[in-house]
Design a protein around this motif. Structure first.
Motif, PDB file in Angstrom:
ATOM      1  N   VAL A   1      43.609  40.893  41.436  1.00 56.08           N
ATOM      2  CA  VAL A   1      44.884  40.373  42.055  1.00 56.08           C
ATOM      3  C   VAL A   1      46.273  41.482  41.391  1.00 56.08           C
ATOM      4  O   VAL A   1      46.053  41.773  40.093  1.00 56.08           O
ATOM      5  CB  VAL A   1      45.155  38.964  41.381  1.00 56.08           C
ATOM      6  N   ALA A   2      46.935  41.600  42.235  1.00 54.19           N
ATOM      7  CA  ALA A   2      48.189  42.315  41.836  1.00 54.19           C
ATOM      8  C   ALA A   2      49.293  41.675  40.978  1.00 54.19           C
ATOM      9  O   ALA A   2      49.434  40.640  41.338  1.00 54.19           O
ATOM     10  CB  ALA A   2      48.778  42.868  43.027  1.00 54.19           C
ATOM     11  N   VAL A   3      49.214  42.166  39.974  1.00 55.24           N
ATOM     12  CA  VAL A   3      49.993  41.445  38.859  1.00 55.24           C
ATOM     13  C   VAL A   3      51.187  42.357  38.019  1.00 55.24           C
ATOM     14  O   VAL A   3      50.419  43.486  37.486  1.00 55.24           O
ATOM     15  CB  VAL A   3      49.323  40.730  37.900  1.00 55.24           C
ATOM     16  N   ARG A   4      52.117  42.325  38.213  1.00 55.39           N
ATOM     17  CA  ARG A   4      53.289  43.317  37.244  1.00 55.39           C
ATOM     18  C   ARG A   4      52.923  44.496  37.536  1.00 55.39           C
ATOM     19  O   ARG A   4      52.927  45.369  36.590  1.00 55.39           O
ATOM     20  CB  ARG A   4      53.130  42.867  35.754  1.00 55.39           C
ATOM     21  N   GLY A   5      53.043  44.944  38.731  1.00 54.40           N
ATOM     22  CA  GLY A   5      52.628  46.502  38.798  1.00 54.40           C
ATOM     23  C   GLY A   5      51.442  47.200  38.661  1.00 54.40           C
ATOM     24  O   GLY A   5      51.088  48.395  38.986  1.00 54.40           O
ATOM     25  N   GLY A   6      50.367  46.228  38.468  1.00 58.96           N
ATOM     26  CA  GLY A   6      49.034  46.438  38.188  1.00 58.96           C
ATOM     27  C   GLY A   6      48.070  45.748  39.038  1.00 58.96           C
ATOM     28  O   GLY A   6      48.489  44.997  39.807  1.00 58.96           O
ATOM     29  N   SER A   7      46.886  45.595  38.293  1.00 58.56           N
ATOM     30  CA  SER A   7      46.037  44.589  38.936  1.00 58.56           C
ATOM     31  C   SER A   7      45.223  44.061  37.825  1.00 58.56           C
ATOM     32  O   SER A   7      44.926  45.269  36.934  1.00 58.56           O
ATOM     33  CB  SER A   7      45.290  45.200  40.174  1.00 58.56           C
ATOM     34  N   GLU A   8      44.675  43.038  38.134  1.00 52.77           N
ATOM     35  CA  GLU A   8      43.878  42.144  37.067  1.00 52.77           C
ATOM     36  C   GLU A   8      42.782  41.608  37.618  1.00 52.77           C
ATOM     37  O   GLU A   8      43.060  41.051  38.972  1.00 52.77           O
ATOM     38  CB  GLU A   8      44.611  41.266  36.200  1.00 52.77           C
ATOM     39  N   THR A   9      41.482  41.565  37.029  1.00 54.55           N
ATOM     40  CA  THR A   9      40.146  40.947  37.422  1.00 54.55           C
ATOM     41  C   THR A   9      40.392  39.414  37.251  1.00 54.55           C
ATOM     42  O   THR A   9      40.882  39.031  35.978  1.00 54.55           O
ATOM     43  CB  THR A   9      38.991  41.632  36.860  1.00 54.55           C
ATOM     44  N   TYR A  10      39.935  38.530  38.214  1.00 55.50           N
ATOM     45  CA  TYR A  10      39.858  37.135  37.948  1.00 55.50           C
ATOM     46  C   TYR A  10      38.514  36.468  38.640  1.00 55.50           C
ATOM     47  O   TYR A  10      38.008  37.222  39.546  1.00 55.50           O
ATOM     48  CB  TYR A  10      40.973  36.467  38.829  1.00 55.50           C
ATOM     49  N   ALA A  11      37.992  35.590  38.084  1.00 56.10           N
ATOM     50  CA  ALA A  11      36.707  35.144  38.633  1.00 56.10           C
ATOM     51  C   ALA A  11      37.399  34.121  39.621  1.00 56.10           C
ATOM     52  O   ALA A  11      38.372  33.762  39.653  1.00 56.10           O
ATOM     53  CB  ALA A  11      36.254  34.108  37.457  1.00 56.10           C
ATOM     54  N   ALA A  12      36.422  34.305  40.839  1.00 54.20           N
ATOM     55  CA  ALA A  12      36.962  33.675  42.111  1.00 54.20           C
ATOM     56  C   ALA A  12      35.925  32.820  42.678  1.00 54.20           C
ATOM     57  O   ALA A  12      34.707  33.150  42.884  1.00 54.20           O
ATOM     58  CB  ALA A  12      37.576  34.599  42.952  1.00 54.20           C
ATOM     59  N   TRP A  13      36.322  31.733  43.223  1.00 58.19           N
ATOM     60  CA  TRP A  13      35.576  30.572  44.174  1.00 58.19           C
ATOM     61  C   TRP A  13      36.168  30.742  45.406  1.00 58.19           C
ATOM     62  O   TRP A  13      37.518  30.703  45.652  1.00 58.19           O
ATOM     63  CB  TRP A  13      35.598  29.292  43.470  1.00 58.19           C
ATOM     64  N   SER A  14      35.305  30.562  46.488  1.00 53.20           N
ATOM     65  CA  SER A  14      35.692  30.457  47.895  1.00 53.20           C
ATOM     66  C   SER A  14      36.013  29.059  48.266  1.00 53.20           C
ATOM     67  O   SER A  14      35.440  27.951  47.927  1.00 53.20           O
ATOM     68  CB  SER A  14      34.465  30.927  48.977  1.00 53.20           C
ATOM     69  N   ARG A  15      37.251  28.764  48.771  1.00 51.92           N
ATOM     70  CA  ARG A  15      37.571  27.610  48.976  1.00 51.92           C
ATOM     71  C   ARG A  15      36.764  26.876  50.075  1.00 51.92           C
ATOM     72  O   ARG A  15      36.774  25.793  50.573  1.00 51.92           O
ATOM     73  CB  ARG A  15      39.086  27.585  49.350  1.00 51.92           C
ATOM     74  N   THR A  16      36.531  27.678  51.128  1.00 52.01           N
ATOM     75  CA  THR A  16      35.834  27.288  52.288  1.00 52.01           C
ATOM     76  C   THR A  16      34.237  27.344  52.024  1.00 52.01           C
ATOM     77  O   THR A  16      33.494  27.009  52.992  1.00 52.01           O
ATOM     78  CB  THR A  16      36.138  28.316  53.374  1.00 52.01           C
ATOM     79  N   ASN A  17      33.725  27.495  50.862  1.00 52.34           N
ATOM     80  CA  ASN A  17      32.334  27.342  50.471  1.00 52.34           C
ATOM     81  C   ASN A  17      31.478  28.237  51.463  1.00 52.34           C
ATOM     82  O   ASN A  17      30.229  28.052  51.822  1.00 52.34           O
ATOM     83  CB  ASN A  17      31.740  25.774  50.447  1.00 52.34           C
ATOM     84  N   THR A  18      32.121  29.511  51.967  1.00 49.56           N
ATOM     85  CA  THR A  18      31.324  30.118  52.848  1.00 49.56           C
ATOM     86  C   THR A  18      31.420  31.476  52.115  1.00 49.56           C
ATOM     87  O   THR A  18      32.514  31.784  51.313  1.00 49.56           O
ATOM     88  CB  THR A  18      32.012  30.519  54.330  1.00 49.56           C
ATOM     89  N   PRO A  19      30.419  32.441  52.097  1.00 48.03           N
ATOM     90  CA  PRO A  19      30.439  33.634  51.234  1.00 48.03           C
ATOM     91  C   PRO A  19      31.635  34.608  51.962  1.00 48.03           C
ATOM     92  O   PRO A  19      31.909  34.682  52.955  1.00 48.03           O
ATOM     93  CB  PRO A  19      29.142  34.432  51.769  1.00 48.03           C
ATOM     94  N   LEU A  20      32.244  35.436  50.940  1.00 48.54           N
ATOM     95  CA  LEU A  20      33.430  36.400  51.512  1.00 48.54           C
ATOM     96  C   LEU A  20      32.746  37.650  50.967  1.00 48.54           C
ATOM     97  O   LEU A  20      32.178  37.953  50.030  1.00 48.54           O
ATOM     98  CB  LEU A  20      34.526  36.159  50.575  1.00 48.54           C
ATOM     99  N   ALA A  21      32.851  38.748  51.778  1.00 52.65           N
ATOM    100  CA  ALA A  21      32.365  40.006  51.680  1.00 52.65           C
ATOM    101  C   ALA A  21      33.207  40.825  50.640  1.00 52.65           C
ATOM    102  O   ALA A  21      34.123  40.476  50.373  1.00 52.65           O
ATOM    103  CB  ALA A  21      32.215  40.924  53.216  1.00 52.65           C
ATOM    104  N   ARG A  22      32.229  41.716  49.911  1.00 53.19           N
ATOM    105  CA  ARG A  22      32.870  42.824  49.115  1.00 53.19           C
ATOM    106  C   ARG A  22      34.043  43.265  49.911  1.00 53.19           C
ATOM    107  O   ARG A  22      33.931  43.723  50.893  1.00 53.19           O
ATOM    108  CB  ARG A  22      31.810  43.571  48.429  1.00 53.19           C
TER     109      ARG A  22
END
Length: 56
Positions: A13-34
C-alpha cells in the motif's frame, strides 16, 4: 502467490511517499492473482486490510 479465497495474502500500500506491506483478505471471497491491482475497502487492524479488485 496472490490472496487466497479463504485466508490472508499480502498487499503493498502506498503510504507517505513509500509503500508498506499489509496482510490482506479478499472482500469477495475469490482468489486475487499476484500483482493484481486492488482497492482497500476496510481495515481490520493497524496492519490488516480487506481488499477488492480495482474496477476496470
Amino acid at each position: 502467490m496472490g490472496i487466497p479465497p479463504d485466508g490472508p495474502g499480502e498487499v503493498l500500500v502506498a503510504v507517505r511517499g513509500g509503500s508498506e506491506t499489509y496482510a490482506a483478505w479478499s472482500r469477495t471471497n475469490t482468489p486475487l492473482a499476484r500483482n493484481a491491482r486492488v482497492v482497500v475497502v476496510d481495515s481490520l487492524s493497524a496492519r490488516s486490510v480487506i481488499v477488492e479488485p480495482l474496477p476496470s
